[in-house]
Design an enzyme around this catalytic site. Sequence first.
Site, PDB file in Angstrom:
ATOM      1  N   LYS A 151       0.295 -13.654 -12.548  1.00  0.00           N
ATOM      2  CA  LYS A 151      -0.824 -12.612 -11.672  1.00  0.00           C
ATOM      3  C   LYS A 151      -1.772 -12.583 -12.557  1.00  0.00           C
ATOM      4  O   LYS A 151      -2.086 -12.842 -14.226  1.00  0.00           O
ATOM      5  CB  LYS A 151      -0.099 -11.596 -12.957  1.00  0.00           C
ATOM      6  N   LYS A 249       6.969 -10.397   2.638  1.00  0.00           N
ATOM      7  CA  LYS A 249       7.803 -10.096   2.385  1.00  0.00           C
ATOM      8  C   LYS A 249       8.961  -8.650   3.323  1.00  0.00           C
ATOM      9  O   LYS A 249       8.718  -8.362   3.887  1.00  0.00           O
ATOM     10  CB  LYS A 249       7.576  -9.046   1.119  1.00  0.00           C
TER      11      LYS A 249
END
Length: 336
Positions: A151, A249
């Site tokens: 990230k 997703k």
Amino acid sequence: MTRLKLGVSVEKLRLAEPFRIAGRTFDSANAIVVTLDDGAFVGRGEATGVYYLGDDLTNMLAQLGQAHDAIEAGPSRAELRSILPAGGARNAVDAAMWELESKRTGRPVWALAGLEQPRPLRTTFTVGADDPEKMAKAAAAYTQARSIKVKLTGQLDLDIARVGAIRTARPDVWIGVDANQGFTIGDLDALANAMVDAGVSLIEQPLARGREADLDGYRSPIPLAADESALTLGDVAGLQGRFDVFNIKLDKCGGLTEALMIAAAARDAGLGVMVGCMVCSSLGAAPGFVAGQLCDLVDLDGPLFLARDRSPGVIYRDGTVWCDETVWGARAPATA
């Protein structure tokens, strides 16, 4: 159509440690758990929504309240796509419908979806944004990982240092980076070149949703994956020539039903396919595991971040994730 009884409950999924991405830090997520009961069998689904779209607990509960009677009327999964908009509420109901049909028929969900016997999936293990040294230590602690997702926060020099520290700590793994919309097109050359030097294989969502046209004519030396820019089936066409991979997703697209449609459409458009997840328990990850059977890249490590997962849960072993019908769905009957 068989009349159903809709149940909706709320659970707080607490993370074992705070998790930081560009612009946000998570310590928990509110999940809805939907049940559909036909009097003989019960199907279940979980969702946490899409925080950056305002698809939060209040919104999901409101949508389910408005659609209550239509859902209890027992629609098909195709009909559900017109009853609820894409998002967490539809994902939870869609998952419950898949499991209910699986239990009614005695056929696993993967078989209902027309897929072959599932296999364990190599998954990424995510390192949240932090000091480079702490991130390197976290990456080293993922001893079983063969793929790591890093990230980033949009702080170019710091992000480059973060990735460099992880690469030094784990020279053996595949690395992808997730910018979570943290950069602008003016940063992209510097970011991409540094990622090439670090042996990074994927850059996910470098620019903000709505800035997709900034990528027109841009040629990245590393494949670009769309996440926030890739919500539903309707987004596939707009990614061509700009991104290389569609990150599906289920909370974004509204469930496994649409996820399977996206996977097929993305392939037809020449895009790679990835499946990811929001904060979720094993119940939320299970439909993603089915979709993952059609994907090139898998990022289904959400349950690992929880202080406590459901039991039984998905299994992580040797860098892979495995989910069977003890978690969600029904086992196929034994054959003589």
